[in-house]
Structure formats: structure tokens, C-alpha cells
Design a protein around this motif. Structure first.
Motif, mmCIF file in Angstrom:
data_model
loop_
_atom_site.group_PDB
_atom_site.id
_atom_site.type_symbol
_atom_site.label_atom_id
_atom_site.label_comp_id
_atom_site.label_asym_id
_atom_site.label_seq_id
_atom_site.Cartn_x
_atom_site.Cartn_y
_atom_site.Cartn_z
ATOM 1 N N PHE A 362 -21.623 52.557 41.359
ATOM 2 C CA PHE A 362 -22.897 52.382 42.037
ATOM 3 C C PHE A 362 -22.765 52.584 43.547
ATOM 4 O O PHE A 362 -21.906 52.002 44.212
ATOM 5 C CB PHE A 362 -23.466 50.989 41.752
ATOM 6 C CG PHE A 362 -23.879 50.794 40.313
ATOM 7 C CD1 PHE A 362 -24.753 51.672 39.711
ATOM 8 C CD2 PHE A 362 -23.374 49.736 39.584
ATOM 9 C CE1 PHE A 362 -25.140 51.494 38.392
ATOM 10 C CE2 PHE A 362 -23.741 49.546 38.266
ATOM 11 C CZ PHE A 362 -24.634 50.434 37.660
ATOM 12 N N GLY A 363 -23.661 53.443 44.065
ATOM 13 C CA GLY A 363 -23.715 53.689 45.499
ATOM 14 C C GLY A 363 -22.641 54.586 46.040
ATOM 15 O O GLY A 363 -22.651 54.922 47.226
ATOM 16 N N GLU A 364 -21.683 55.001 45.200
ATOM 17 C CA GLU A 364 -20.559 55.799 45.680
ATOM 18 C C GLU A 364 -20.435 57.142 44.974
ATOM 19 O O GLU A 364 -20.252 58.167 45.613
ATOM 20 C CB GLU A 364 -19.245 55.021 45.525
ATOM 21 C CG GLU A 364 -19.165 53.747 46.346
ATOM 22 C CD GLU A 364 -17.835 53.053 46.177
ATOM 23 O OE1 GLU A 364 -16.886 53.679 45.644
ATOM 24 O OE2 GLU A 364 -17.726 51.871 46.562
ATOM 25 N N ARG A 365 -20.548 57.125 43.656
ATOM 26 C CA ARG A 365 -20.197 58.349 42.944
ATOM 27 C C ARG A 365 -20.729 58.305 41.524
ATOM 28 O O ARG A 365 -20.832 57.247 40.912
ATOM 29 C CB ARG A 365 -18.672 58.496 42.932
ATOM 30 C CG ARG A 365 -18.141 59.674 42.181
ATOM 31 C CD ARG A 365 -16.670 59.831 42.449
ATOM 32 N NE ARG A 365 -16.032 60.719 41.497
ATOM 33 C CZ ARG A 365 -14.775 61.112 41.545
ATOM 34 N NH1 ARG A 365 -14.017 60.668 42.531
ATOM 35 N NH2 ARG A 365 -14.265 61.917 40.648
ATOM 36 N N ASN A 366 -21.059 59.495 41.004
ATOM 37 C CA ASN A 366 -21.501 59.639 39.625
ATOM 38 C C ASN A 366 -20.874 60.907 39.048
ATOM 39 O O ASN A 366 -20.967 61.984 39.637
ATOM 40 C CB ASN A 366 -23.024 59.721 39.575
ATOM 41 C CG ASN A 366 -23.586 59.782 38.168
ATOM 42 O OD1 ASN A 366 -24.686 60.265 37.983
ATOM 43 N ND2 ASN A 366 -22.849 59.303 37.200
ATOM 44 N N ASP A 367 -20.185 60.770 37.911
ATOM 45 C CA ASP A 367 -19.568 61.918 37.227
ATOM 46 C C ASP A 367 -20.212 62.061 35.857
ATOM 47 O O ASP A 367 -20.206 61.110 35.056
ATOM 48 C CB ASP A 367 -18.065 61.704 37.082
ATOM 49 C CG ASP A 367 -17.365 61.573 38.423
ATOM 50 O OD1 ASP A 367 -16.837 62.582 38.905
ATOM 51 O OD2 ASP A 367 -17.352 60.456 38.973
ATOM 52 N N MET A 368 -20.746 63.233 35.590
ATOM 53 C CA MET A 368 -21.449 63.481 34.336
ATOM 54 C C MET A 368 -20.921 64.758 33.684
ATOM 55 O O MET A 368 -20.617 65.738 34.375
ATOM 56 C CB MET A 368 -22.954 63.595 34.587
ATOM 57 C CG MET A 368 -23.800 63.666 33.320
ATOM 58 S SD MET A 368 -24.120 65.362 32.780
ATOM 59 C CE MET A 368 -25.435 65.814 33.904
ATOM 60 N N ALA A 369 -20.774 64.735 32.349
ATOM 61 C CA ALA A 369 -20.344 65.918 31.601
ATOM 62 C C ALA A 369 -21.202 66.052 30.355
ATOM 63 O O ALA A 369 -21.558 65.054 29.715
ATOM 64 C CB ALA A 369 -18.868 65.821 31.226
ATOM 65 N N LEU A 370 -21.525 67.284 30.005
ATOM 66 C CA LEU A 370 -22.338 67.578 28.821
ATOM 67 C C LEU A 370 -21.749 68.790 28.122
ATOM 68 O O LEU A 370 -21.500 69.817 28.750
ATOM 69 C CB LEU A 370 -23.789 67.849 29.222
ATOM 70 C CG LEU A 370 -24.730 68.348 28.114
ATOM 71 C CD1 LEU A 370 -24.937 67.258 27.058
ATOM 72 C CD2 LEU A 370 -26.062 68.792 28.706
ATOM 73 N N SER A 371 -21.498 68.662 26.818
ATOM 74 C CA SER A 371 -20.985 69.791 26.039
ATOM 75 C C SER A 371 -21.858 69.995 24.810
ATOM 76 O O SER A 371 -22.312 69.031 24.180
ATOM 77 C CB SER A 371 -19.526 69.557 25.618
ATOM 78 O OG SER A 371 -19.437 68.506 24.674
ATOM 79 N N VAL A 372 -22.086 71.259 24.483
ATOM 80 C CA VAL A 372 -22.808 71.651 23.270
ATOM 81 C C VAL A 372 -21.997 72.763 22.632
ATOM 82 O O VAL A 372 -21.731 73.792 23.267
ATOM 83 C CB VAL A 372 -24.238 72.139 23.575
ATOM 84 C CG1 VAL A 372 -24.950 72.513 22.284
ATOM 85 C CG2 VAL A 372 -25.024 71.085 24.333
ATOM 86 N N ARG A 373 -21.585 72.553 21.407
ATOM 87 C CA ARG A 373 -20.716 73.534 20.747
ATOM 88 C C ARG A 373 -21.240 73.853 19.360
ATOM 89 O O ARG A 373 -21.653 72.964 18.608
ATOM 90 C CB ARG A 373 -19.286 73.000 20.647
ATOM 91 C CG ARG A 373 -18.287 73.991 20.076
ATOM 92 C CD ARG A 373 -16.872 73.492 20.257
ATOM 93 N NE ARG A 373 -16.587 72.326 19.454
ATOM 94 C CZ ARG A 373 -15.987 72.386 18.250
ATOM 95 N NH1 ARG A 373 -15.615 73.556 17.755
ATOM 96 N NH2 ARG A 373 -15.746 71.294 17.576
ATOM 97 N N LYS A 374 -21.238 75.133 19.051
ATOM 98 C CA LYS A 374 -21.581 75.585 17.704
ATOM 99 C C LYS A 374 -20.282 76.000 17.018
ATOM 100 O O LYS A 374 -19.811 77.114 17.185
ATOM 101 C CB LYS A 374 -22.555 76.753 17.751
ATOM 102 C CG LYS A 374 -22.890 77.341 16.374
ATOM 103 C CD LYS A 374 -23.593 76.318 15.500
ATOM 104 C CE LYS A 374 -23.885 76.897 14.122
ATOM 105 N NZ LYS A 374 -24.802 78.038 14.181
ATOM 106 N N PRO A 375 -19.649 75.063 16.282
ATOM 107 C CA PRO A 375 -18.380 75.424 15.643
ATOM 108 C C PRO A 375 -18.619 76.358 14.469
ATOM 109 O O PRO A 375 -19.682 76.350 13.835
ATOM 110 C CB PRO A 375 -17.835 74.074 15.171
ATOM 111 C CG PRO A 375 -19.050 73.237 14.964
ATOM 112 C CD PRO A 375 -20.060 73.699 15.973
ATOM 113 N N SER A 376 -17.635 77.161 14.173
ATOM 114 C CA SER A 376 -17.737 78.103 13.072
ATOM 115 C C SER A 376 -16.345 78.422 12.586
ATOM 116 O O SER A 376 -15.432 78.602 13.381
ATOM 117 C CB SER A 376 -18.431 79.392 13.528
ATOM 118 O OG SER A 376 -18.451 80.341 12.485
#
Length: 687
Positions: A362-376
Motif C-alpha cells: 500500500f502506497g508504495e508499489r503494485n505488481d500485477m500479472a495476467l496470463s491467458v493460454r490456449k493449450p493444445s
């Protein structure tokens, strides 16, 4: 959950909108339908009978249900494509919402069965063990794994990832017993801990036995010499009586309390909580409030010479949870510091694998990650990865698109990826792209990669050994596994495996000119008796920033003796020239089994660099450890770490139980440079 710290910056808003547009457009490609199917494997489809009463789990296989069970026989040593050296049989049945599996593992030398791991979910790479592989979603792209060693110790890896606490991931049971002919194991897996869709009546299945003395893996369904573990070739367990799944809002709560007392008499306390909710058959949500990392020992970096940043494993539980969904060079979780709160959503959603992570200070830093994978399993696979690091006055965004396609029947795979950075602060809005080709066969395997990092490409949360560069990386190796005829099976120094590998790197500055190149040849030999020899030699050049190059050369020799992790020897010695200086490095690790419950060990590493003018740079790292197993759920350990004259001692008692409250008492600080006089008490409750 995502918090923004700045506002009123039009250019930044435009860049964020561009990122969102990339995600939307590429998602259209990612979610295109694709077919994947399991190949028919003749003779590997089992109708699993329903029995009136399951077995008593004692590892004896004398229960009536095993006489009615479906039998899986004909195990194969897949590396050579020949029948298993040691006979293995498995049996499957079901009763009252449980799937039961038994293994009978005959062994011509039962006195040499290897079983050391006593703690649940500990590593078993030095043990004999059996393993059940289940593709419960029938998507042919992943599986859950259940392992048991001859002591009955359990280890699992659930498809989609899960926490290690039993109350979070669901319990399953096993037992094993050794006898004069070998050993047997019995496994009970509740259907309730598995992820499947309503209406499912069959699972993909493969069964495995690791024979550690011979260093051989036996499979019910032959996975081939390239060791492709993908379940498109699994067999089938059919006629399953799976109960209907009903998703309810019933979060699992795991609060903790932590108290500390220092030598000066000051006391402190805090609390936190993990909350987990199964969102659907394949999705899991996790919220960590004030996650505690103070009792976790971070991985130690090697003191050996390196031109690039060392990659270290992250041992923090929050980042281990569902970690495979965030496997990307643009998100190196060790770059994220302490958290006030963390949130995750990961798992399978339709025909997609998705992962979302948000780590907040809070008040210092935010780290966000998002992955979307279509395995086959048999056509093009697509994936998107987006990571953002936001600070009060700066922000970095990276969006990448990846695709891959198999080549032939287990011949290999081709990959390609492109990444774009959008930065408000140090760095820029550059591109990165790479091509990667993997090829393998029965006796050889290799890969070739080309990477290009633009000078203005920035990934603040990423791991980039060679930023602002372009270059080639590759490897070509020959693997040979030698058969073990009965006449040789008792020879402790019988040659088992040989591996020869050539590896090269050539990296140029993105603006032109050579930065680094090396060529290395390595040879590894393994014997039936736990004994391994490693030899290597590398030559290369590195830009010395003075209009010339360091001429590098390095010889390496290593020995590994012993199959018991509590009683083994590892020796590595390197000699040559690195960074324009004469270089030596030695690493010695010795462990001792002082009794059945008490073990100790010492590791010493020492590096020495001598410049042409006689200037010496040297480093030394010593680690002394001791552990005592009170039971399979309780242990005591003590550690002394000394690095370049600074010493840190810490000791701990751990109780990690199947059901109930976990307790942890720590004297000292495992990540401090010097010894700290403090006592930490931690209690973890499962509600």
C-alpha cells in the motif's frame, strides 16, 4: 484487485488503452476453437470395477477388492522401448466415491530398495516410488500426479496448482510396505479432490514406477524415448462413478498469528490470513492478507563467477501457489518484495488456462500479472502474458504474445513470441521477440533460439540476463541409456547413462558489435551404484568495454556419490580464466546420516580471481546444517551460514500436520547477514 497510484497523465492513459487493445485483439486469436484428442493406445483401456468395500491401506494387497480390480500389466522401460527390467503390476477399483490404485513392485535386490523421504510433499528424486498420472479434465493438456515411496510418504502435484496445506488442497491417503520380493503400495484418492466436469465417466491415466537402483522409469503406457509426458497418449480408466459436483461459496480459511521477542526485551505481534475458494470445476481464487515471509529461508546465490544476474527460485508460498500460470521471463517473482496483500485467480476456464496475480504494498508499489493460454496437444497453442509494475511516480507495462506448434510425432516443437513494453519512467516502449526450435529423438536432443531485445525495451519485473542485445543460443546433446541384462543388474558400477552436450551462446549489443560468446562441451556419466561424473570445458570471449575482449576458458570436473540425501558427497572444481583474471572455484558438499532420525551436513564454496597485476578477489561461503526428525510431521533443524566473514545462526522447530494446527518456532533470522537474537512463534490454523 488493482490499485492505481497516479492520475491525470494523458500519454500514460493512451499507452494503457493500447495495451488493452492488444489484449482484446490477440484474445480473439487465442480463443479460437482447436481440437485435441487422445491417441488410441491398444490394450490400455481399463473398465474400473465398483466394489462393495475398499481396501484397508496397509501395503499388503491381501484385500478381497484387489481380486476384482482391473489389472494393468506389461510395463515398459520407455527410454529404450523394452519390457521393464523389474516386474511391475498395478490394479484399479472404486468404491464409495474413492478411486483405489495398488502397485506390486518386484525387485531382484529388495535389500537395495531406496526410500529416504519421510515428509509429505518432499522431493523423491533419490527414492524408489510409484506414481499415478490422471488427466481428469480430459483436455489432453495437463494432469495431476500422486507419488508414494516405499515408506508410504506422499507427494502430489494437482493439475492447475494448489497450496501445500492438506485442508486447502484436499486429502488423499496411501500406504506402502516392503517385503522379501520387493514392495507394494496402496493409494486412495477421493473423487472430491479432483477437478472434472459433471457427466465425466472416464479419466486419462498412466502409471509409473521409478526404480532408483537401476535409474529406470517404467510406464504402463509407453511415453517414448523423448519422454513426452503430455496425456494425449495416456491410457483410459472408464466406467467411473463420479459424484455430481456442486460449487458452493464455502471459502477455506487459514489464519495465522505470529509473535516475536528480541534480546532487548521488545515484543511484537501480527496476524494474517489466506482465503481460498473453488470458483468452478477448474478455477481457484486465493486472497492473502499480510502474508508472512519472515520464516522462509530465501535461496542463496552462488559465489561462483557469472557475467549475468543469477536466477534464484522463489520459496515464498504465495508465489509458489499456481506458479505454472505465471511462468514467464517478464515476471520474476523474486523482484517483488514484501506484500500487504496478494490476490490470485488461476485454473481452467472453458478451453483456456488463465492466471491473475496482484501483489500490493500500500502506497508504495503494485505488481500485477495476467496470463491467458490456449493449450493444445496437437496443433497451434497460443498464449498472452501481461505484467504491470506501478509505483507512485512511474509505471512499466509489458504485453507478450506466444505461440507454439509440435513438429512431427514427438520430434520437437517450434515457439515464437513477441513482447512490447510501455513505460512511464526509466526504460522505454521497445520490442522484444524470439524464435525457438526444439528437436529430439531417441538418442539426441537439441534446441536453437534467437532473441532480440531493443535498447528501449524495459521489463522491471522480468529476468533478462542480456538486456539491449540480440543473439543466438543453442545446445545439441547425445543421450545414451544402457540396458541392464540380468547378468549386469547386480554390478554396482554398471554403466547406466551417458550424456554428451555441446552448448553455445553468441550475444551482440543491439547497436552492433560482439558482447559475449562461448562454446562448451560437457560429458556426464552415471553408474548403477549412486555415482556420477561430470566433465566440461568452455572457451569464449566477452567485451571488456575497452575496445577489446576478455579471452575466457574454463575446465570443470564434478563428482556426485551416494543415493541417500542424508549421506552423500558432491565435489565440483573449476579452473581457468574469467573476466580477464585467473579463476578457481571449488564447491564441496558432504552430508552424514548420524542415525535413522539425525542427519548433518556441510557445504563449502570458495572462489578466487587473480588479476594480471596480482590483485586478488576471493569469496567464501560455508553452510553447516543439522536436522532431527521427531516424526513424519515434526522436525528440528539448525543452520550456520557464513559468507565472507559474516556469520548467521538460526534454528527452528516445525510441526506440519495432516489435520489441525501447524506450529513454527524460529530462533534467529534465516535471511539476515549476521546472527539475530530473536524468537518467532507462528501458529497456522485451518478453519
Amino acid at each position: 484487485m488493482f490499485f492505481r497510484f497516479t492520475a491525470g497523465q494523458p500519454a500514460r492513459v493512451i499507452r494503457i488503452c493500447q495495451s488493452v487493445l492488444w489484449v482484446v485483439c490477440l484474445s480473439v486469436v487465442t480463443i479460437l476453437p482447436a481440437e485435441a484428442g487422445r491417441q488410441e493406445v491398444p490394450g490400455h483401456s481399463l473398465a474400473v470395477p465398483e466394489v462393495g468395500q475398499g481396501p484397508e491401506l496397509d501395503g499388503k494387497l491381501d484385500d478381497a477388492c484387489w481380486k476384482q480390480a482391473a489389472a494393468a500389466t506389461g510395463f515398459v522401460f520407455s527410454r529404450l522401448g523394452v519390457p521393464a527390467t523389474e516386474t511391475t503390476e498395478a490394479f484399479l477399483c472404486q468404491a464409495k466415491g474413492q478411486l483405489y490404485i495398488a502397485f506390486r513392485c518386484l525387485d531382484s535386490q529388495p535389500e537395495d530398495i531406496r526410500a529416504y523421504q519421510k515428509f509429505r510433499d518432499g522431493q523423491m528424486e533419490l527414492d524408489d516410488y510409484v506414481e499415478v498420472l490422471l488427466d481428469t479434465t480430459n483436455r489432453r493438456t495437463g494432469f495431476s500426479s500422486f507419488q508414494v515411496n516405499p515408506l508410504g510418504t506422499q507427494r502430489d502435484q494437482m493439475e492447475g496448482g494448489t497450496a501445500t496445506k492438506v485442508q486447502f488442497k484436499g486429502d488423499w491417503k496411501a500406504s506402502a510396505a516392503m517385503n522379501g520380493e520387493g514392495w507394494c503400495a496402496e493409494i486412495s484418492i477421493p473423487y472430491s479432490v479432483l477437478r472434472y466436469s459433471n457427466g465425466t465417466r472416464e479419466f486419462g491415466v498412466n502409471l509409473r514406477r521409478r526404480q532408483q537402483r537401476l535409474q529406470e522409469d517404467y510406464y504402463w503406457v509407453d511415453i517414448g524415448p523423448t519422454r513426452n509426458f503430455m496425456p494425449d497418449k495416456f491410457g483410459e480408466a472408464r466406467d467411473l462413478k463420479l459424484p455430481a459436483k456442486v460449487v458452493r461459496f464455502q471459502p477455506k480459511l487459514m489464519p495465522y498469528t505470529l509473535s516475536s521477542l528480541t534480546s532487548g526485551g521488545s515484543a511484537d505481534g501480527t496476524f494474517g490470513m489466506d482465503i481460498k475458494q473453488e470458483m468452478s470445476d477448474g478455477l481457484t481464487g486465493l486472497l492473502s492478507i499480510r502474508p508472512d515471509f519472515s520464516t522462509i529461508a530465501n535461496s542463496l546465490a552462488s559465489i561462483g563467477f557469472s557475467y549475468t544476474q543469477q536466477y534464484l527460485n522463489d520459496t515464498r508460498p504465495f508465489f509458489q501457489e499456481g506458479s505454472r500460470y505465471f511462468n514467464s521471463p517478464w515476471f520474476y517473482s523474486n523482484s517483488v518484495g514484501e506484500l500487504d496483500m496478494g490476490a490470485k485467480l488461476y485454473g481452467q476456464w472453458g478451453n483456456l488456462d488463465i492466471g491473475f496475480l496482484d501483489a500490493i504494498r500500500f502506497g508504495e508499489r503494485n505488481d500485477m500479472a495476467l496470463s491467458v493460454r490456449k493449450p493444445s496437444s496437437d496443433n497451434w497453442g497460443h498464449s498472452l502474458f501481461f505484467v504491470r509494475r506501478s509505483e507512485p511516480s512511474a509505471e512499466n507495462n509489458v504485453l507478450s504474445y506466444n505461440l507454439g506448434h509440435p513438429i512431427g510425432d514427438d520430434l520437437g516443437r517450434i515457439y515464437a513470441s513477441v513482447a512490447k513494453s510501455l513505460t512511464n519512467g526509466p526504460g522505454g516502449d521497445g520490442l522484444q521477440w524470439n524464435l525457438n526450435l526444439n528437436l529430439n529423438s531417441k538418442f539426441w536432443r537439441g534446441w536453437l533460439s534467437y532473441e532480440d531485445y531493443a535498447p528501449d525495451f524495459a521489463a522491471w519485473d522480468g529476468y533478462i540476463p542480456w538486456p539491449s542485445s540480440r543473439g543466438w543460443h543453442g545446445s545439441l546433446g547425445c543421450d545414451q541409456t544402457f540396458p541392464t541384462p540380468e547378468s549386469a543388474s547386480k554390478k554396482r558400477l554398471a554403466l547406466r547413462q551417458s550424456n554428451v552436450r555441446w552448448q553455445f551462446n553468441r550475444v551482440n549489443h543491439s547497436g552492433g558489435g560482439l558482447w559475449h560468446e562461448d562454446n562448451g562441451l560437457r560429458w556426464r556419466v552415471r553408474f548403477a551404484q549412486p555415482f556420477e561424473v561430470n566433465l566440461g570445458y568452455t572457451i569464449g570471449r566477452h567485451d571488456n568495454d575497452m575496445g577489446g575482449f576478455y579471452q575466457d576458458r574454463l575446465a570443470n570436473i564434478g563428482f556426485n556419490i551416494g543415493g541417500d540425501p542424508r549421506q552423500s558427497t558432491w565435489l565440483q572444481y573449476q579452473l581457468g580464466r574469467q573476466g580477464g583474471r585467473d579463476y578457481t572455484f571449488i564447491n564441496l558438499a558432504q552430508s552424514f546420516a548420524l542415525s535413522g532420525k539425525l542427519a548433518a551436513g556441510i557445504t563449502r564454496s570458495q572462489s578466487r580471481l587473480v588479476a594480471d597485476d596480482g590483485a586478488i578477489e576471493q569469496h567464501r561461503q560455508d553452510i553447516l546444517w543439522l536436522s532431527y526428525d521427531l516424526s513424519s510431521e515434526r522436525s528440528f533443524s539448525a543452520n550456520l551460514v557464513r559468507i565472507d566473514g559474516l556469520s548467521n545462526f538460526y534454528a527452528s522447530f516445525r510441526q506440519s500436520v495432516r489435520q489441525g494446527t501447524d506450529m513454527f518456532f524460529l530462533f534467529g533470522d534465516p535471511n539476515a547477514p549476521n546472527s539475530v537474537s530473536q524468537l518467532i512463534c507462528k501458529f497456522v490454523y485451518a478453519l
